[in-house]
Scaffold this motif. Structure first.
Motif, PDB file in Angstrom:
ATOM      1  N   PRO A 126       0.826  -1.202   0.000  1.00  0.00           N
ATOM      2  CA  PRO A 126       0.000   0.000   0.000  1.00  0.00           C
ATOM      3  C   PRO A 126       0.869   1.265   0.000  1.00  0.00           C
ATOM      4  CG  PRO A 126      -0.842  -1.594   1.589  1.00  0.00           C
ATOM      5  CD  PRO A 126       0.476  -2.124   1.110  1.00  0.00           C
ATOM      6  N   LEU A 127       0.441   2.261  -0.741  1.00  0.00           N
ATOM      7  CA  LEU A 127       1.137   3.520  -0.995  1.00  0.00           C
ATOM      8  C   LEU A 127       2.282   3.361  -2.001  1.00  0.00           C
ATOM      9  CD1 LEU A 127       1.205   5.146   2.574  1.00  0.00           C
ATOM     10  CD2 LEU A 127      -0.543   5.304   0.792  1.00  0.00           C
ATOM     11  N   GLU A 134      -3.296 -10.135   3.803  1.00  0.00           N
ATOM     12  CA  GLU A 134      -3.947  -8.953   4.362  1.00  0.00           C
ATOM     13  C   GLU A 134      -3.136  -8.365   5.511  1.00  0.00           C
ATOM     14  OE1 GLU A 134      -8.468  -7.628   5.625  1.00  0.00           O
ATOM     15  OE2 GLU A 134      -7.834  -9.699   6.001  1.00  0.00           O
ATOM     16  N   MET A 135      -2.546  -9.229   6.333  1.00  0.00           N
ATOM     17  CA  MET A 135      -1.725  -8.772   7.448  1.00  0.00           C
ATOM     18  C   MET A 135      -0.395  -8.195   6.944  1.00  0.00           C
ATOM     19  SD  MET A 135      -0.487 -10.915  10.823  1.00  0.00           S
ATOM     20  CE  MET A 135      -2.202 -11.298  11.229  1.00  0.00           C
ATOM     21  N   VAL A 136       0.180  -8.845   5.933  1.00  0.00           N
ATOM     22  CA  VAL A 136       1.421  -8.331   5.343  1.00  0.00           C
ATOM     23  C   VAL A 136       1.197  -6.948   4.756  1.00  0.00           C
ATOM     24  CG1 VAL A 136       3.166  -8.700   3.557  1.00  0.00           C
ATOM     25  CG2 VAL A 136       2.285 -10.651   4.848  1.00  0.00           C
ATOM     26  N   MET A 144       3.036  -3.409   5.807  1.00  0.00           N
ATOM     27  CA  MET A 144       3.726  -2.565   4.832  1.00  0.00           C
ATOM     28  C   MET A 144       3.116  -1.170   4.800  1.00  0.00           C
ATOM     29  SD  MET A 144       6.246  -4.224   3.674  1.00  0.00           S
ATOM     30  CE  MET A 144       6.726  -3.010   2.458  1.00  0.00           C
ATOM     31  N   HIS A 145       1.808  -1.090   4.978  1.00  0.00           N
ATOM     32  CA  HIS A 145       1.138   0.216   4.997  1.00  0.00           C
ATOM     33  C   HIS A 145       1.695   1.082   6.122  1.00  0.00           C
ATOM     34  CE1 HIS A 145      -3.028   2.321   4.355  1.00  0.00           C
ATOM     35  NE2 HIS A 145      -2.006   3.119   4.114  1.00  0.00           N
ATOM     36  N   LYS A 146       1.922   0.475   7.277  1.00  0.00           N
ATOM     37  CA  LYS A 146       2.489   1.208   8.412  1.00  0.00           C
ATOM     38  C   LYS A 146       3.894   1.706   8.091  1.00  0.00           C
ATOM     39  CE  LYS A 146      -0.117  -1.340  11.947  1.00  0.00           C
ATOM     40  NZ  LYS A 146      -0.019  -2.335  13.048  1.00  0.00           N
TER      41      LYS A 146
END
Length: 267
Positions: A150-151, A249-251, A255-257
Motif C-alpha cells: 500500500p502507498l 492482508e496482514m502483510v 507494509m502500509h504502516k
C-alpha cells in the motif's frame, strides 16, 4: 576474471545499486555498456570506471520509459559487434501515494520501465546467450516482490512480475548454459525515494536503509554463482520469511504502516 573481450550491459548504471554493480564488473575485468537517461551522469561514470579499472566503458543515453528505447539499445549494441556476456537490468522507479490519487500516466511509465523494457532487453539478449550456450542475467526485483505494498501499489506489483518472470525463464533455459538471477533488496540508500516522492515515509525517516554497495555485492555473488535469487540483508531475509507465513492482508497492513508518512516529533 573476465577476458579482454567480455562485456556486461548495465541499465541504471550511474547511481545506486546499478553503479555499484558496474564497479564490481569492471573490477573483475568486464568491459561495460552503461545505460542511463542523462549524459552528465554517464560521462562521470565512464571517467570513474576507466580510470579505476582500465576497462572499456561505452555510454549510451536511452530513456527506457520510451517503448522503443530497449529495442534501440539492443540494435546499438549489435551494430557495435559486441556480444553481451552479462546483462544487468537495474533501472527502475516507483511512485508514492494512494492509488486513487496518483498519476496514472506516471504509473504507466513505471510499468514500461520496470516491466516492459526489462522484458524486451531480457528476451533479445537471452536469445543470443542461449544460441552461444553461455551468459548471465541479473534482474533487480525487490523484497517488494514478495508482499503487497500500500502507498506503492504499482511499484510492488511490477517487482512481483520481475521476480516471477525471472524464476520462470530461469527454469526454461536451465540446460542452456545461461543462468538468470533475481536480486531482492529491501529499502536501500539510493535516489529511489526522491524520485518516488517518498522521503517522508517512516521506513526512510527512521534510517533503516541498506548500503547499495553491500546490496550490489550480494547480487553480484549470486549472479556469478548462478543462483536463482538472493534476498540482500539479514533483516530483509527475516521479513520475507515472516511474510511467507502471514496472511497477505496482514502483510499489506504491516507494509502500509512502514510506508505511512512519519509524524513530526513534538518539541
Amino acid at each position: 576474471m573476465a577476458t579482454k573481450q567480455q562485456y556486461a550491459l548495465v541499465t541504471g548504471a550511474t547511481a545506486g545499486i546499478g553503479y555499484e554493480l558496474a564497479k564490481l564488473l569492471a573490477e573483475d575485468g568486464y568491459n561495460l555498456v552503461i545505460v542511463a537517461r542523462g549524459q552528465d551522469g554517464l560521462d562521470k561514470t565512464v571517467k570513474d570506471l576507466t580510470e579505476a579499472y582500465n576497462v572499456r566503458v561505452i555510454p549510451t543515453v536511452k530513456d527506457l520509459f520510451d517503448p522503443k528505447a530497449a529495442f534501440e539499445l539492443y540494435e546499438f549494441v549489435t551494430f557495435q559487434g559486441i556480444h553481451i556476456d552479462i546483462l544487468v537490468n537495474d533501472a527502475g522507479q516507483g511512485q508514492y501515494g494512494e492509488f486513487i490519487h496518483t498519476d496514472i500516466q506516471r504509473e504507466l511509465d513505471i510499468i514500461q520501465l520496470n516491466i516492459s523494457s526489462l522484458v524486451v532487453l531480457t528476451k533479445l539478449f537471452l536469445k543470443d546467450m542461449v544460441a552461444r550456450g553461455n551468459g548471465k542475467i541479473l534482474n533487480l526485483a525487490s523484497i517488494a516482490s514478495k508482499m503487497p505494498g500500500p502507498l506503492q501499489a504499482v511499484y510492488h506489483g511490477t517487482k512481483a512480475f520481475v521476480h516471477s518472470f525471472t524464476e520462470a525463464i530461469r527454469e526454461e533455459v536451465k540446460d542452456s548454459g545461461v543462468t538468470v538471477t533475481s536480486l531482492l533488496p529491501g529499502a536501500t540508500a539510493t535516489d529511489f525515494f526522491n524520485k518516488a516522492d517518498m522521503t517522508q515515509a517512516k521506513i526512510v525517516q527512521d534510517g533503516k536503509l541498506s548500503d547499495p554497495a553491500e546490496v550490489a555485492k550480494d547480487g553480484y555473488d549470486a549472479l556469478m554463482s548462478g543462483d536463482d535469487m538472493v534476498v540482500s540483508g539479514l533483516s530483509n531475509k527475516m521479513q520475507v520469511a515472516m511474510s511467507n507465513f502471514m496472511p497477505d492482508e496482514m502483510v499489506a497492513a504491516n507494509m502500509h504502516k512502514q510506508h505511512t508518512p512519519k509524524e513530526p516529533e513534538e518539541k
